[in-house]
Design an enzyme around this catalytic site. Structure first.
Site, PDB file in Angstrom:
ATOM      1  CB  SER A  13      81.669  43.507  46.804  1.00 28.69           C
ATOM      2  OG  SER A  13      80.638  44.184  47.485  1.00 28.69           O
ATOM      3  CG  ASN A  14      78.455  42.479  51.399  1.00 29.23           C
ATOM      4  OD1 ASN A  14      78.967  42.793  52.466  1.00 29.23           O
ATOM      5  ND2 ASN A  14      77.724  43.313  50.687  1.00 29.23           N
ATOM      6  NE  ARG A  91      63.395  35.721  42.954  1.00 23.61           N
ATOM      7  CZ  ARG A  91      62.386  35.707  42.095  1.00 23.61           C
ATOM      8  NH1 ARG A  91      62.416  36.474  41.033  1.00 23.61           N
ATOM      9  NH2 ARG A  91      61.340  34.932  42.293  1.00 23.61           N
ATOM     10  CG  HIS A 109      68.375  46.394  54.533  1.00 23.56           C
ATOM     11  ND1 HIS A 109      67.739  46.227  53.323  1.00 23.56           N
ATOM     12  CD2 HIS A 109      68.045  47.636  54.977  1.00 23.56           C
ATOM     13  CE1 HIS A 109      67.034  47.328  53.052  1.00 23.56           C
ATOM     14  NE2 HIS A 109      67.212  48.190  54.041  1.00 23.56           N
ATOM     15  CG  LEU A 144      61.784  42.878  52.190  1.00 25.87           C
ATOM     16  CD1 LEU A 144      62.521  41.689  51.619  1.00 25.87           C
ATOM     17  CD2 LEU A 144      61.239  43.767  51.072  1.00 25.87           C
TER      18      LEU A 144
HETATM   19  C1  GRF Z   1      74.914  45.492  49.392  1.00 27.89           C
HETATM   20  O1  GRF Z   1      74.848  46.869  49.621  1.00 27.89           O
HETATM   21  C2  GRF Z   1      73.989  44.760  50.316  1.00 27.89           C
HETATM   22  O2  GRF Z   1      73.843  45.357  51.562  1.00 27.89           O
HETATM   23  C3  GRF Z   1      72.682  44.836  49.570  1.00 27.89           C
HETATM   24  O3  GRF Z   1      73.021  44.727  48.220  1.00 27.89           O
HETATM   25  C4  GRF Z   1      74.372  45.114  48.029  1.00 27.89           C
HETATM   26  C5  GRF Z   1      75.071  43.939  47.432  1.00 27.89           C
HETATM   27  O4  GRF Z   1      76.380  44.217  47.030  1.00 27.89           O
HETATM   28  N1  GRF Z   1      71.777  43.822  50.062  1.00 27.89           N
HETATM   29  P1  GRF Z   1      77.370  43.031  46.673  1.00 27.89           P
HETATM   30  O5  GRF Z   1      76.677  42.191  45.603  1.00 27.89           O
HETATM   31  O6  GRF Z   1      77.649  42.249  47.914  1.00 27.89           O
HETATM   32  O7  GRF Z   1      78.582  43.698  46.125  1.00 27.89           O
END
Ligand code: GRF
Length: 194
Positions: A13-14, A91, A109, A144
């Site tokens: 989704s991001n 990963r 994050h 990390l």
């Molecule tokens: C998000 O909450 C991001 O911050 C974290 O994993 C999630 C990924 O969500 N690293 P998406 O795959 O972007 O929907």
């Protein structure tokens, strides 16, 4: 035109928010590829539907982290990346890989770093009794969730919050934060330290 390569492991989704912003705001950049370490990542279909090249480097097919990272790097290099964007890419990367992309790889994050590194950040925030939570975009370094912070988005933690309700409040902010940070990098308003 700058080349952006986005790495995902799942929903994406991001990545979708970044693709949408790049199109709507006519960024001086192309999303050159979306690469996943899992063939079943839902985000791959969205990328393909939007005419973005996709690739899969299946992590479980590689006997070691180093061999996977080498294969991943070879795949990423096909797209001459100026910026590598980790968007839900689940990963841990070798220091050699991180070093190769030093100063041109970022991550999001779901916590207000330095609070709550690692997994289950929403649970960690609830258990700690945090009144505020959020998301952080940072430069990826060998340690990390510890690279230089580029920007953060904050949300309140509400009394009746569950992990899910808190996660979705944070995620809505991630979708605004991540494209905004990338835009600022492209515009030269944010510099990535190594
Ligand atoms: C998000 O909450 C991001 O911050 C974290 O994993 C999630 C990924 O969500 N690293 P998406 O795959 O972007 O929907």
């Amino acid at each position: 035109m700058k080349n952006i390569v986005i790495l995902i492991s799942g929903r994406g989704s991001n990545m979708q928010a970044i693709v949408a912003a790049a199109q709507a705001q006519e960024w001086p950049a192309r999303i050159a590829a979306v690469i996943s370490n899992r063939a079943d990542a839902e985000g791959l279909e969205f990328a393909a539907q939007h005419g973005i090249p996709t690739a899969v480097v299946v992590s479980k097919n590689y006997p070691s982290r180093a061999e996977f990272d080498t294969a991943l790097q070879t795949q990423i290099e096909q797209f001459s990346p100026d910026l590598v964007v980790l968007a839900g890419f689940l990963r841990i990367l070798t220091s050699e890989f991180v070093q190769h992309y030093a100063g041109r790889m970022i991550n999001i994050h779901p916590s207000l770093l330095p609070n709550f590194t690692g997994l289950h950040t929403h649970r960690q925030a609830l258990q700690a009794g945090a009144l505020e939570h959020g998301a952080t975009v940072h430069v990826v370094t060998a340690e990390l969730d510890h690279g230089p912070i580029l920007d953060q988005a904050r949300v309140p933690v509400l009394p009746d919050d569950t992990e899910d309700s808190l996660a979705s409040r944070v995620l809505a902010q991630e979708h605004i934060l991540y494209p905004r940070v990338i835009r600022q990098i492209l515009d030269g308003k944010l510099r990535l330290q190594k």
